[in-house]
Each structure stands twice: as C-alpha cells, then as structure tokens.
Design a protein around this motif. Structure first.
Motif, short mmCIF file in Angstrom:
data_model
loop_
_atom_site.label_atom_id
_atom_site.label_comp_id
_atom_site.label_asym_id
_atom_site.label_seq_id
_atom_site.Cartn_x
_atom_site.Cartn_y
_atom_site.Cartn_z
N GLY A 223 0.78 -1.31 -0.06
CA GLY A 223 0.20 0.04 0.06
C GLY A 223 0.93 1.38 -0.05
O GLY A 223 0.39 2.16 -0.17
N LEU A 224 2.02 1.15 0.43
CA LEU A 224 2.85 2.18 0.41
C LEU A 224 3.11 2.85 -0.88
O LEU A 224 3.69 3.98 -1.26
N MET A 225 2.97 1.92 -1.99
CA MET A 225 3.14 2.47 -3.51
C MET A 225 2.23 3.60 -3.61
O MET A 225 2.17 4.47 -4.55
N MET A 226 0.95 3.67 -2.93
CA MET A 226 -0.21 4.49 -3.10
C MET A 226 0.01 5.96 -2.43
O MET A 226 -0.69 6.71 -2.50
N VAL A 227 1.46 6.03 -1.81
CA VAL A 227 1.67 7.47 -1.42
C VAL A 227 1.28 8.56 -2.38
O VAL A 227 1.62 9.74 -2.13
N GLY B 14 -5.14 5.90 -2.46
CA GLY B 14 -5.21 4.77 -3.00
C GLY B 14 -4.90 3.68 -2.22
O GLY B 14 -4.97 2.53 -2.49
N GLY B 15 -4.64 4.05 -0.87
CA GLY B 15 -4.50 2.96 0.09
C GLY B 15 -5.56 1.87 0.23
O GLY B 15 -5.74 0.86 0.64
N LEU C 93 8.93 10.53 0.44
CA LEU C 93 7.73 10.16 -0.29
C LEU C 93 8.19 9.05 -1.47
O LEU C 93 7.62 8.08 -1.62
N TRP C 94 9.22 9.55 -2.24
CA TRP C 94 9.67 8.45 -3.23
C TRP C 94 10.40 7.34 -2.80
O TRP C 94 10.18 6.44 -3.48
N TYR C 95 10.99 7.51 -1.72
CA TYR C 95 11.83 6.41 -0.93
C TYR C 95 10.57 5.38 -0.67
O TYR C 95 10.36 4.02 -0.79
N GLY C 96 9.46 6.00 -0.40
CA GLY C 96 8.46 5.20 0.51
C GLY C 96 7.52 4.36 -0.82
O GLY C 96 7.24 3.07 -0.83
N ALA C 97 7.54 5.17 -2.07
CA ALA C 97 6.80 4.60 -3.24
C ALA C 97 7.83 3.40 -3.75
O ALA C 97 7.21 2.35 -4.14
N ALA C 98 9.12 3.40 -3.70
CA ALA C 98 9.92 2.44 -4.15
C ALA C 98 9.80 1.27 -3.27
O ALA C 98 9.93 0.14 -3.47
#
Length: 378
Positions: free
Chosen positions: A145-149, A156-157, A351-356
């Motif tokens: 679900g972190l992809m949905m940040v 999107g979670g 943010l971007w680290y979380g998405a990755a």
C-alpha cells in the motif's frame, strides 16, 4: 469486548432495514415476468453511434490508468526542476556539492522507522475489528500500500482492501474503514507537528486550527450513531445507493468502533511516533547541508508541508508540499538554494523512497501469492 465492538458486531451480524429492502427488491424481480424484455429474433438493433465526449473521456481514463505512475514521476521531476530554477541552478549545484551524502541512508532509516509505527497502527486497527490475517500477509499488504503514497491524500491505500479480499476474502468495505482511520489519525498527528511552529514562533494558528476542528467534527459526527444510521437508512431507499447500503452500514459500524476514545487515542499516539520519526529527517537534511538547524523547526516545517500536500488533493501532494517546505525554510531564514536543495532531498528520502519501498513489497506479495498458488501448496 468493548462497546465499540458490540456496535460493530450489530452492524455486521444483524439484518438491517436496507438489506431487507434489497431482498424484497430481488424477490420481486425474480417473481415478475419479463416477457416484454425478451429479445425479438426478427427485430434489428441499430449499433449505437459513439458519443464524442464519452469516447474521449474513456480514452483519457484508460491512458491515466495505464500510465498514471509514469505521469506522476514526470510531474515530480518537473517540480524539482522548477525548484532548482526558482532558487538559481548554480547556487543549488553549489549547495549539493557541500551536502554530506552519508545523511541519505539516515533519512531512509528514519522513514522506515515511521513505517514500522504505521504498520503497528494498521495491525492494531485490523485486530480491533476482529480481522485476523497472517502477520506476513498483513505486512506485505501494508508495504504494498505504500506504493499509493503518490495518490491524492494517499487515498489509493484503499487498494489494500482488494489485496486482502484476494488473500483472505476480507470484505473491501471493512478495509476502507481502516484506511480512512489511518488517514484521519495521520493528518491529526501532522497537524500537531505543524502546531509546534505556531506555538514557538507566534505564527497564525487559523489554518491548523480549522483543519483540526474539521477532523474532530467528523469524528464526533461518526460517534452520533443514531443520526448516522438514520442517514444510511435514508440513503438505502435511493435507487442506486440502496444497492450498496449493506457495505455502507458495515463501513460505518467499523468506523464507529475505530473512532471511539480508546482506539482513537492509541492510534493517534502511534501516528505521532511515526511522523516524529519521519519528520526528523528534515533536521538531518539541514545538518547535511552544514547549516544551523533546530529539530523543532524541522518537525514543524515537515508537518505543515505534509498537511498542505495532503489536503491539496494532488498526487502525493506534489507541488503543494514542495512549495510549502521550501517557502517555510526561506521564511525561517535559510537561503533559497539551501531551502530548495533540502526540499528535494527530504522528498526523495521520504515520499519517493516510500513509493519504491512499496513497489518492492508488492513484488514480494505477488511472488508469495504465486508460490501459494502452485500445485501442492495450501
């Protein structure tokens, strides 16, 4: 069992007026002859002409679904480029040359620590609602679900609901309640961080106060069970909404449970720990640029930027969060080049680290599902 659990159980186990109406409609539909609806074999049906507006809307929607992630990445890079240009590219390059890149792993470790507290909150919510899934499944679904940040307000979670539906047949409406509670407690915790600057530096508290009052009002309304059930009863009589009345009642009963004082206090505490941990990353970033830094200023600026990005309804808060963080750092006396550079680093590290990180989690989730689907696997 807590009172909230009793309320939730009633909403799930006992038949509701809306479900009774739905059964009546289905019974009438099954018993009513529809001979007039039978197709005439001799009749010819004209192929409907495509509507230009509908066709364009369909194509645009399909394009956004297929390339939404790529567009968001391009938008994020554009925001970073705009920051560099606005702050003077040469000065930004000079700032990055003096940056201590050993700080970047520290930022990612802090962000991961924040994820740990947020997963704890996710698991607490699931158990509070009696949703029992294997811990490994719960962890992989949460991380996926972190992809949905990078979706508006991380809405999107809700996608986590589809994953749990596939793995353990958990009704999506139940997971929606958890995601809403996650977002609400996150914003309350971030508002608390934002208020640090208001208290310490005598800034205007109107915006933060309005936001907190708004969410508290929603929580109070959710706890007014009689009113909410009456509203849902009225919605159940509507032609389209009535078909979804039962999931709405279930989602409400779960929200009623999660927003009671005890679970709300516990989840707010976990949210505060999560965002303080992640918010400290901005302080480390400023130290990496070898400029004076106050941890409370870092937490406040990070909190305000995150709240502004969240309520902006932009994907990942892109643009709104960056502008807020950079602008506030300038207001606190930092040079524009340092403010822009620090904003870029902290957004990449959070943010971007979380998405990755979420993309990696989803890849592991798919591998696990594929392994479980192999013959001989349970």
């Amino acid at each position: 069992m807590s009172p909230g659990d009793d309320g939730q159980k009633k909403g799930v186990d006992e038949p509701t007026p809306s479900s009774a109406r739905a059964r009546d409609r289905n019974a009438r539909a099954a018993s009513t002859p529809h001979s007039e609806d039978a197709p005439d074999p001799n009749a010819t049906t004209a192929k409907p002409e495509p509507d230009g507006g509908t066709y364009l809307h369909s194509r645009v929607g399909r394009f956004l679904r297929d390339h939404g992630v790529e567009l968001t990445v391009v938008f994020g890079v554009t925001i970073f480029f705009a920051l560099v240009v606005a702050a003077d590219a040469g000065a930004v390059r000079a700032a990055f040359r003096r940056f201590d890149w050993r700080v970047l792993p520290v930022i990612m470790a802090l962000t991961t620590g924040g994820f740990v507290f947020r997963f704890w909150k996710w698991e607490y919510f699931l158990r509070k609602l009696g949703i029992r899934v294997p811990l490994v499944t719960s962890l992989l679904v949460f991380v996926s679900g972190l992809m949905m940040v990078i979706t508006p307000m991380k809405g999107g979670g809700v996608w986590k609901g589809w994953l749990l539906k596939d793995t353990d047949d958990v009704p999506i409406s139940r997971v929606v309640s958890v995601v809403v509670a996650e977002r609400a407690t996150d914003l309350l915790a971030l508002s608390a961080l934002a208020s640090i600057g208001v208290v310490l530096y005598n800034r205007s508290a109107v915006a933060v106060g309005v936001l907190v009052a708004f969410f508290l009002a929603i929580i109070l309304v959710v706890q007014w069970r009689g009113l909410c059930l009456a509203v849902l009863e009225g919605l159940g009589s509507l032609p389209v909404v009535g078909d979804h009345a039962d999931p709405l009642v279930t989602a409400y009963e779960d929200s009623y449970t999660l927003f009671q004082l005890r679970p709300l206090s516990a989840s707010f505490g976990l949210s505060l720990l999560a965002w303080v941990t992640e918010g400290m990353s901005l302080w480390f970033v400023l130290r990496g640029f070898d400029v004076p830094a106050n941890p409370l200023v870092g937490l406040s600026v990070f909190g305000i930027g995150s709240v502004v990005g969240g309520v902006s309804m932009l994907p990942g808060g892109l643009g709104a969060a960056e502008a807020s963080i950079a602008g506030l750092l300038v207001a606190f006396g930092y040079e524009r080049a340092t403010a822009a550079s620090a904003t870029i680093v902290v957004r990449v590290g959070t943010l971007w680290y979380g998405a990755a990180f979420g993309a990696l989690g989803f890849a592991l989730f798919k591998l696990r599902q594929r392994a479980r689907a192999q013959p001989g696997e349970s």
